[in-house]
Design a protein around this motif. Structure first.
Motif, PDB file in Angstrom:
ATOM      1  N   GLN A 175       0.823  -1.210   0.000  1.00  0.00           N
ATOM      2  CA  GLN A 175       0.000   0.000   0.000  1.00  0.00           C
ATOM      3  C   GLN A 175       0.861   1.266   0.000  1.00  0.00           C
ATOM      4  O   GLN A 175       0.528   2.239  -0.673  1.00  0.00           O
ATOM      5  CB  GLN A 175      -0.911  -0.004   1.236  1.00  0.00           C
ATOM      6  CG  GLN A 175      -1.886   1.168   1.308  1.00  0.00           C
ATOM      7  CD  GLN A 175      -2.623   1.198   2.639  1.00  0.00           C
ATOM      8  OE1 GLN A 175      -2.016   0.978   3.690  1.00  0.00           O
ATOM      9  NE2 GLN A 175      -3.929   1.441   2.579  1.00  0.00           N
ATOM     10  N   GLY A 176       1.968   1.246   0.734  1.00  0.00           N
ATOM     11  CA  GLY A 176       2.750   2.490   0.816  1.00  0.00           C
ATOM     12  C   GLY A 176       4.102   2.352   1.474  1.00  0.00           C
ATOM     13  O   GLY A 176       4.591   3.322   2.061  1.00  0.00           O
ATOM     14  N   GLY A 177       4.720   1.162   1.422  1.00  0.00           N
ATOM     15  CA  GLY A 177       6.074   0.997   1.920  1.00  0.00           C
ATOM     16  C   GLY A 177       6.174   1.081   3.435  1.00  0.00           C
ATOM     17  O   GLY A 177       5.229   0.760   4.175  1.00  0.00           O
ATOM     18  N   LEU A 178       7.331   1.546   3.913  1.00  0.00           N
ATOM     19  CA  LEU A 178       7.596   1.585   5.348  1.00  0.00           C
ATOM     20  C   LEU A 178       6.616   2.501   6.071  1.00  0.00           C
ATOM     21  O   LEU A 178       6.184   2.205   7.189  1.00  0.00           O
ATOM     22  CB  LEU A 178       9.035   2.043   5.590  1.00  0.00           C
ATOM     23  CG  LEU A 178       9.477   2.149   7.045  1.00  0.00           C
ATOM     24  CD1 LEU A 178       9.361   0.810   7.758  1.00  0.00           C
ATOM     25  CD2 LEU A 178      10.903   2.682   7.140  1.00  0.00           C
ATOM     26  N   ALA A 179       6.247   3.627   5.453  1.00  0.00           N
ATOM     27  CA  ALA A 179       5.299   4.546   6.097  1.00  0.00           C
ATOM     28  C   ALA A 179       3.960   3.857   6.343  1.00  0.00           C
ATOM     29  O   ALA A 179       3.339   4.023   7.404  1.00  0.00           O
ATOM     30  CB  ALA A 179       5.109   5.791   5.236  1.00  0.00           C
ATOM     31  N   TYR A 232      -4.772   6.504   4.912  1.00  0.00           N
ATOM     32  CA  TYR A 232      -4.636   5.125   4.453  1.00  0.00           C
ATOM     33  C   TYR A 232      -5.965   4.400   4.713  1.00  0.00           C
ATOM     34  O   TYR A 232      -6.477   4.422   5.833  1.00  0.00           O
ATOM     35  CB  TYR A 232      -3.509   4.403   5.198  1.00  0.00           C
ATOM     36  CG  TYR A 232      -2.142   4.983   4.925  1.00  0.00           C
ATOM     37  CD1 TYR A 232      -1.269   4.380   4.026  1.00  0.00           C
ATOM     38  CD2 TYR A 232      -1.721   6.140   5.569  1.00  0.00           C
ATOM     39  CE1 TYR A 232       0.002   4.897   3.774  1.00  0.00           C
ATOM     40  CE2 TYR A 232      -0.460   6.679   5.323  1.00  0.00           C
ATOM     41  CZ  TYR A 232       0.396   6.050   4.437  1.00  0.00           C
ATOM     42  OH  TYR A 232       1.647   6.565   4.184  1.00  0.00           O
ATOM     43  N   ALA A 233      -6.500   3.751   3.688  1.00  0.00           N
ATOM     44  CA  ALA A 233      -7.797   3.070   3.802  1.00  0.00           C
ATOM     45  C   ALA A 233      -7.614   1.631   4.273  1.00  0.00           C
ATOM     46  O   ALA A 233      -6.630   0.965   3.925  1.00  0.00           O
ATOM     47  CB  ALA A 233      -8.511   3.089   2.459  1.00  0.00           C
ATOM     48  N   GLY A 270      -6.240  -0.149  -1.174  1.00  0.00           N
ATOM     49  CA  GLY A 270      -6.178   1.093  -1.933  1.00  0.00           C
ATOM     50  C   GLY A 270      -4.841   1.791  -1.840  1.00  0.00           C
ATOM     51  O   GLY A 270      -3.834   1.228  -1.397  1.00  0.00           O
ATOM     52  N   THR A 271      -4.863   3.077  -2.255  1.00  0.00           N
ATOM     53  CA  THR A 271      -3.650   3.895  -2.323  1.00  0.00           C
ATOM     54  C   THR A 271      -3.776   5.065  -1.365  1.00  0.00           C
ATOM     55  O   THR A 271      -4.823   5.728  -1.330  1.00  0.00           O
ATOM     56  CB  THR A 271      -3.453   4.419  -3.761  1.00  0.00           C
ATOM     57  OG1 THR A 271      -3.417   3.309  -4.659  1.00  0.00           O
ATOM     58  CG2 THR A 271      -2.157   5.196  -3.877  1.00  0.00           C
TER      59      THR A 271
END
Length: 401
Positions: free
Chosen positions: A316-320, A374-375, A389-390
Motif C-alpha cells: 500500500q505504501g512501503g515503510l510509512a 490510508y484506507a 487502496g492507495t
C-alpha cells in the motif's frame, strides 16, 4: 602447560610429568647443581619432593627461576635458582654463531639445544646458584632447591628457549634477530642472486612517482538483469527464496550505484521480512511462496497472518504504511475536523474517531504522520482491518481507493 607468558617472563602452572631429565642438556643442567652439592641425602630428598609434586608454579625470567616449594611446614618456601644473564656483546656472539650454522639454527627451531652452544649457554659447576627461604642453613642446595632444579630440567627438556630466556633473551626477539642475521648471511653468500619471488628494489618502490589517472567508471546499467535459474533440490535451499534474494540484492546494488544511498539499510528484521514478503500477494499463494511466508514468519517470531497483513501494508505504501498499520498515535484535531465533514458531504456516512483512526462499519481511514490517509477494510461484524487502496492526502480519495 603455560598459563602466563610475555617475551621475558614465562610462568608454568604445570610441569611435564617425571623428574628424570630426558635430553642431554636437561641432564647437564641437573649435573651443574649436583656437582655443587656434596650431600647425596639432600639431593635424594629433593628428588622425592619433585616426584611427590611439592613444587608449585614455576616462573622464569632472565637470570632467575622462582617457585614455591612445599616442605614439612604449612607455609611453602620461596625457592630460586639464579644464573648470570649474558651481556649484549655475549648475545651477539651467540646469535652470530647460530645464524651462521644452518644445522644449529634448524636444531633450535626443532626444539633442541645445538651442541655447538653447549659450553656457552649451559651453566657450569658453581654457576647455578640456589637460594631458599627455608631455615636450612647448611651448604646449599637445600632439598627445596634440589626439587626445583629437577622440575626445571623437565621444562628445559620440552623447550630449549627456556634456557635461552634464563640467559636474558625471550623467544620472539631471538627468532626475529636470528631471521635478520640469517638473511644477512644468505645475502653475503649470494650477493647477485635474484630473489625466488616477484619483487622490486626498495628504492624503486619508495620513489615518488606520478600515478596514472583512474579509468572512467562503467556506465550504470538501465535495469537489473535476470538472476540465474536455481534447480530444485530437496537437500538444498528453496529456489524461490534464492531467486528473490538474488533479485533483491541486485536491485539494491543498482540503487546504491545510482544514488550512493541504500534506503533499506536501516530496516529492522521484521520490516525487511515484510518487504520481502510483499513481492508475493497472499491471494493464491503457490507452494514455494507459502514456504517463503512460513519461513519469514518463523524467523521473526510472528504468524503468517501478521506477515500477510504487513505485506499488504507495504504494498500500500512501503515503510510509512507499515508504520501506520502498527503504531497508533494522537494527531492534532485539525485533520479530523476537515476530514469528517468532507466524508459526510461525499455520502460516506459518519465516521467515529479513535486516535489517528476514523471508522465506520467495514471501512476505516488511518492518518499517517506525514499527512496521508490510508484506507482499511474489514467485515462489518468483526475488527479485522486490512490495508487497501492507495494513500492520499484527501480522505475521500483514499477511501475510494
Amino acid at each position: 602447560m603455560i598459563t602466563a607468558r610475555d617475551d621475558r617472563r614465562r610462568t608454568f602452572e604445570t610441569v611435564p610429568p617425571g623428574v628424570e631429565a630426558q635430553t642431554w642438556w636437561g641432564r647437564a643442567w641437573v649435573a651443574a647443581l649436583e656437582e655443587r652439592s656434596h650431600d647425596a641425602a639432600r639431593l635424594a630428598r629433593g628428588l622425592a619432593y619433585a616426584e611427590e609434586g611439592h613444587v608449585d608454579a614455576v616462573t622464569i625470567t632472565p637470570g632467575r627461576i622462582v617457585a614455591y616449594v612445599r616442605g614439612s611446614r604449612a607455609r611453602p618456601y620461596r625457592t630460586e635458582l639464579t644464573v648470570a644473564a649474558f651481556a649484549d656483546a655475549e648475545w651477539g656472539d651467540v646469535l652470530e654463531a647460530v645464524a651462521a650454522d644452518p644445522a644449529a639454527l634448524a636444531g633450535l627451531l626443532e626444539g633442541e639445544v645445538p651442541t655447538s652452544l653447549a659450553d656457552t649457554v649451559l651453566p657450569g659447576a658453581g654457576e647455578l646458584v640456589p637460594r631458599c627461604s627455608c631455615p636450612d642453613v647448611g651448604r646449599p642446595p637445600c632439598k627445596h632447591a634440589a626439587a626445583l632444579c629437577y622440575r626445571a630440567a623437565r621444562l628445559l627438556d620440552e623447550d630449549p628457549f627456556v634456557l635461552l630466556l634464563l640467559r636474558g633473551r625471550g623467544e620472539r626477539e631471538l627468532l626475529a634477530e636470528l631471521a635478520r642475521r640469517n638473511a644477512a648471511h644468505a645475502a653475503r653468500e649470494r650477493p647477485d642472486a635474484e630473489p625466488a619471488f616477484p619483487a622490486v628494489p626498495a628504492r624503486e618502490a619508495l620513489a615518488r612517482t606520478g600515478l596514472p589517472p583512474l579509468p572512467a567508471p562503467w556506465r550504470v546499467p538501465d535495469s537489473v538483469g535476470l538472476p540465474p535459474a536455481y534447480p530444485s533440490d530437496a537437500s538444498g535451499p528453496d529456489p524461490l527464496a534464492l531467486d528473490q534474494l538474488a533479485s533483491d540484492a541486485a536491485a539494491r546494488a543498482l540503487a546504491l550505484l545510482r544514488t550512493g544511498d541504500d534506503p533499506l539499510a536501516g530496516l529492522t528484521l521484521w520490516q525487511d521480512a515484510v518487504r520481502l514478503a510483499s513481492a508475493h500477494p497472499t491471494a493464491g499463494l503457490t507452494g514455494p511462496a507459502r514456504t517463503l511466508y512460513r519461513d519469514l514468519a518463523r524467523a521473526t517470531g510472528r504468524t503468517t497472518t501478521d506477515l500477510a497483513r504487513g505485506a499488504a501494508a507495504w504494498r500500500q505504501g512501503g515503510l510509512a504504511a507499515l508504520t501506520v498499520l502498527e503504531e497508533p498515535w494522537d494527531p492534532p484535531a485539525g485533520p479530523f475536523d476537515r476530514a469528517r465533514p468532507a466524508l459526510l458531504a461525499a455520502g460516506r456516512g459518519p465516521f467515529r474517531p479513535d486516535r489517528n483512526r476514523l471508522s465506520a462499519r467495514s471501512r476505516q481511514l488511518r492518518l499517517g504522520r506525514e499527512g496521508l490517509w490510508y484506507a482499511y477494510e474489514s467485515r462489518s461484524d468483526e475488527e479485522d482491518w486490512w490495508p487497501t487502496g492507495t494513500p492520499s492526502a484527501d480522505p475521500v480519495t483514499a477511501l475510494r481507493g
